[in-house]
Design an enzyme around this catalytic site. Structure first.
Site, short mmCIF file in Angstrom:
data_model
loop_
_atom_site.label_atom_id
_atom_site.label_comp_id
_atom_site.label_asym_id
_atom_site.label_seq_id
_atom_site.Cartn_x
_atom_site.Cartn_y
_atom_site.Cartn_z
N THR A 167 -14.41 10.85 4.88
CA THR A 167 -13.72 10.25 6.01
C THR A 167 -13.24 11.33 6.98
OG1 THR A 167 -13.11 8.45 4.57
CG2 THR A 167 -11.99 8.54 6.68
N LYS A 170 8.23 19.39 4.00
CA LYS A 170 9.63 19.75 4.32
C LYS A 170 10.46 18.51 4.57
CE LYS A 170 8.25 23.91 6.84
NZ LYS A 170 8.21 24.45 8.22
N ARG A 230 -4.72 9.39 7.22
CA ARG A 230 -4.81 8.80 5.87
C ARG A 230 -3.49 9.12 5.17
NH1 ARG A 230 -9.67 9.46 1.72
NH2 ARG A 230 -10.40 7.82 3.10
N HIS A 252 -8.82 0.08 4.95
CA HIS A 252 -9.62 1.25 5.33
C HIS A 252 -10.65 0.77 6.35
CE1 HIS A 252 -11.72 4.93 5.28
NE2 HIS A 252 -11.83 5.15 3.99
C1 NCD Z 1 -12.67 5.39 -0.29
C2 NCD Z 1 -11.17 5.47 -0.02
O1 NCD Z 1 -10.65 6.55 0.29
O2 NCD Z 1 -10.55 4.42 -0.10
N1 NCD Z 1 -13.32 6.59 0.04
C3 NCD Z 1 -13.78 6.74 1.31
O3 NCD Z 1 -13.04 6.87 2.24
N2 NCD Z 1 -15.10 6.65 1.49
C4 NCD Z 1 -13.01 4.91 -1.65
C5 NCD Z 1 -12.45 5.64 -2.83
O4 NCD Z 1 -11.73 6.64 -2.69
O5 NCD Z 1 -12.76 5.21 -3.92
#
Ligand code: NCD
Length: 305
Positions: free
Chosen positions: A52, A80, A101, A129
């Site tokens: 990602t 911090k 994220r 996501h």
């Molecule tokens: C996914 C996530 O981060 O939710 N990964 C991703 O972004 N392709 C799936 C996972 O981590 O299993």
């Protein structure tokens, strides 16, 4: 200003337009190579990521822009004690758009509320996501030709898997999509997805625990990893981690045109021998993720090509 926090922030028409742009990008990459010259994307990753984060950075670079950011909470001022709200105010001075994220559900929404640049949710805890969903939709539409009239199996950790939650949210808007939810009882899809998303939209769904029983009727199988980091206790994770393993023997039960998708990373849930099967499209899926993120950056920055 537009943000992307949930897949529902985009209408079906907007999704279609976005996929058309992504398709054009895949065919004419040169046309887009400089359109974001001088623009910057900030990638604020408080949780691990390979695809990602790097696909957002690659997407911006493919458009002629630059990327900056951090890849763990410990290397940012979060260590911090800085809040997400403060961090995004700072980042708004450095970049034109950001992808975030975070392990906490709702973090991207908090960021969006305090931001003067577009915020893209790149995963908030076990919640949503949306850009993985854009990737999944683009893969399905390109390889199947349509997003309606499909029987889709979602298998594995349906409780904590945010990619599953976002994909169901997006797909219930297409007609005649049937869901087969394959999980152990402990990892069933959360009740809000069942009631507020599936049932509220009149979607046909079935919950089963045996992958073998579901396989013969599927147009598409979406495998997922058991989300180790979201378990409260290690023993429970160990008990669940190998609950499903797709191997070549099980693939003989599937239709000759059934596609296998996976958001990746894969742990044990698909044995590597399946990679050679032409129905396994999870590595192709990664490439579609770059094109669709390029299209999304253009949309959110309101750049017309
Ligand atoms: C996914 C996530 O981060 O939710 N990964 C991703 O972004 N392709 C799936 C996972 O981590 O299993």
């Amino acid at each position: 200003m537009k943000h992307l926090i949930s897949p529902l922030d985009l209408s079906v028409e907007e999704l279609d337009e976005l996929m058309n742009v992504a398709l054009d990008i895949s065919k004419n990459p040169k046309k887009y190579a400089e359109v974001c010259h001088g623009k910057k994307i900030a990638t604020l990753f408080y949780e691990p990521s390979t695809r990602t984060r790097l696909s957002f950075e690659a997407a911006m670079m493919n458009l002629g822009g630059n990327a900056l950011g951090f890849s763990s909470a410990s290397s940012s001022s979060a260590a911090k004690g800085e809040s997400v709200a403060d961090t995004i105010r700072i980042i708004s001075c450095y970049a034109d758009i950001c992808a975030m994220r975070h392990p906490k559900e709702g973090a991207a929404l908090v960021a969006a509320m305090n931001s003067s640049i577009p915020v893209i949710n790149a995963g908030d805890g076990g919640h949503q996501h949306p850009t993985q969903t854009l990737t999944d939709l683009m893969t399905i539409r390109t390889l199947k030709g349509h997003l309606d009239h499909l029987t889709i199996g979602l298998c594995g950790d349906l409780k904590f898997g945010r990619t599953v939650h976002s994909l169901i949210n997006a797909l219930v808007r297409y007609s005649n999509v049937r869901f087969v939810l394959i999980s152990p009882d402990e990892l069933r899809v959360p009740s809000y997805i069942r009631h507020d998303v599936l049932e509220a939209n009149g979607a046909e769904y079935q919950e089963v625990s045996q992958l073998e029983d579901a396989l013969p009727k599927l147009d598409l199988l979406y495998m997922t990893r058991v989300q180790k980091e979201r378990f409260f206790n290690e023993e429970e994770y160990i008990r669940m981690k190998d609950c499903y393993i797709l191997d070549t023997k099980k693939m003989t039960l599937a239709r000759p045109d059934m596609l296998v998708l996976h958001p990746l990373p894969r742990v044990n849930e698909i044995s590597v021998e399946v990679d050679k099967d032409p129905r396994a499209v999870y590595f192709e899926q990664v490439q579609y993720g770059v094109y669709i993120r390029m299209a999304l950056i253009l949309k959110l920055l309101e750049i017309q090509v």
